[in-house]
Design an enzyme around this catalytic site. Sequence first.
Site, mmCIF file in Angstrom:
data_model
loop_
_atom_site.group_PDB
_atom_site.id
_atom_site.type_symbol
_atom_site.label_atom_id
_atom_site.label_comp_id
_atom_site.label_asym_id
_atom_site.label_seq_id
_atom_site.Cartn_x
_atom_site.Cartn_y
_atom_site.Cartn_z
ATOM 1 N N TYR A 1 0.811 -1.215 0.000
ATOM 2 C CA TYR A 1 0.000 0.000 0.000
ATOM 3 C C TYR A 1 0.847 1.269 0.000
ATOM 4 C CZ TYR A 1 -4.289 -2.643 0.964
ATOM 5 O OH TYR A 1 -5.356 -3.494 0.887
ATOM 6 N N LYS B 1 4.139 -13.897 5.847
ATOM 7 C CA LYS B 1 4.310 -14.980 4.876
ATOM 8 C C LYS B 1 5.815 -15.101 4.611
ATOM 9 C CE LYS B 1 2.401 -17.940 1.945
ATOM 10 N NZ LYS B 1 1.544 -19.059 2.337
ATOM 11 N N ASP C 1 -5.263 -5.304 6.438
ATOM 12 C CA ASP C 1 -6.508 -4.859 5.817
ATOM 13 C C ASP C 1 -7.466 -6.036 5.640
ATOM 14 O OD1 ASP C 1 -8.341 -3.251 4.589
ATOM 15 O OD2 ASP C 1 -7.255 -3.043 2.707
ATOM 16 N N ASP D 1 -1.982 -17.260 5.845
ATOM 17 C CA ASP D 1 -3.089 -18.103 5.381
ATOM 18 C C ASP D 1 -3.601 -19.003 6.498
ATOM 19 O OD1 ASP D 1 -0.546 -19.102 5.092
ATOM 20 O OD2 ASP D 1 -0.872 -20.097 3.189
#
Length: 363
Positions: free
Chosen positions: A125, A192, A251, A227
């Site tokens: 972002y 991740k 987000d 995840d």
Amino acid sequence: MAQHTVTLIPGDGIGPELTRAMTRVVEAAGVGIEWEVAEAGADVMDKYGTPLPEHVLESVRRNKVAIKGPITTPVGTGFRSVNVALRRELDLYACLRPAFSIRGSGARYDDIDLVIVRENTEDLYAGIEFAEGSDGAKRLIEFVAAEGAGTIRQDSGISLKPISIMRTQRIVRFAFDYAIANGRKKITAVHKANILKHSDGLFLRVAREVAEEYAGAGVEFEDYIVDATCMQLVLHPEWWDVLVLPNLYGDIVSDICAGLVGGLGIAPGANIGEECAVFEPVHGSAPKYAGKDVANPTAEILSATLMLKHLGETEAAERILNAVRAVIGEGTHVTYDIKRSVTGSTEGSVGTQAYADAIIGQL
Ligand code: NAD
């Protein structure tokens, strides 16, 4: 006499009616606030040539505290998001989104009490992007190939994902300070890092280093792959306490959490920096409901309770929260979204201001 001056940005779409409901509730709770109204968004473009005029930023800088309604971001054309610009201009680096169960909201779970701490300024972002076919994209593709770092197709658009040591340190320290101040017991860093070794990998390494600084503070630290976090949030939402995440995951995961506790209509938020804090609901401007007096103002009202705590008005914040719990728990004066979650139909729901009246009646 007003004890506080707060910048009020009503926003657009459903924003003005929600902020009106919110100010009525805060005033009824007896907190003396002078609202300094500052308009931003598409409606002020013609007048000021920008959707975020300098005097709006000046007002927030002066008062240090603002509360806003949502602001529409035109898709494809027009200006970039005012919400993102506000966070960037004021360096509101921490996005705080508590998710807690409210009995009677029709949510799937009734035992959730967790807090999302989302980094607000970098990651995908950061807004560093190269359009497909642009000179910048071509040169970047050549550079990546020359470095032996990989092959990017010529017809690619590219968005960069910078994650820095300094900004990771400050968001993880924010999460620990928040946990200690609010009696929270565990922080989970979400990432991740197994795939994104140099961005998420750095986030995880620095988070672990910061956790060492806080060893002995009584807050447990763990990390989790994003995840797996999403799956376990849905299976066992009661496991989690404070989650600290880079921008994009923050987000997405905060919308999952909003869904777990009953939807966007009841999910509050805060954007906090060293100097200023801007409080706002998680949801957007829901244009299709604008001006219809149907939208749920709970997220806006709960954002005000976060603001009141920030201002040291803890007792009023608790009283408003209890009144919201009482009205939703009773279930007779709730907006369409809650009614539908509970009964499967919107029949018998009340409008935005009637709901606010019911809360005021419980204060
Ligand atoms: P949205 O959150 O505005 O609405 C999605 C749907 O959620 C709505 O159609 C409605 O069904 C429901 N909803 C949202 N808020 C509700 C409320 N208070 N009460 C009842 N139902 C509610 O998301 P969107 O449609 O993706 O975005 C609309 C605009 O808002 C876009 O321009 C977007 O950029 C902007 N936006 C602004 C902010 C912000 O100001 N911080 C945040 C998100 C989106």
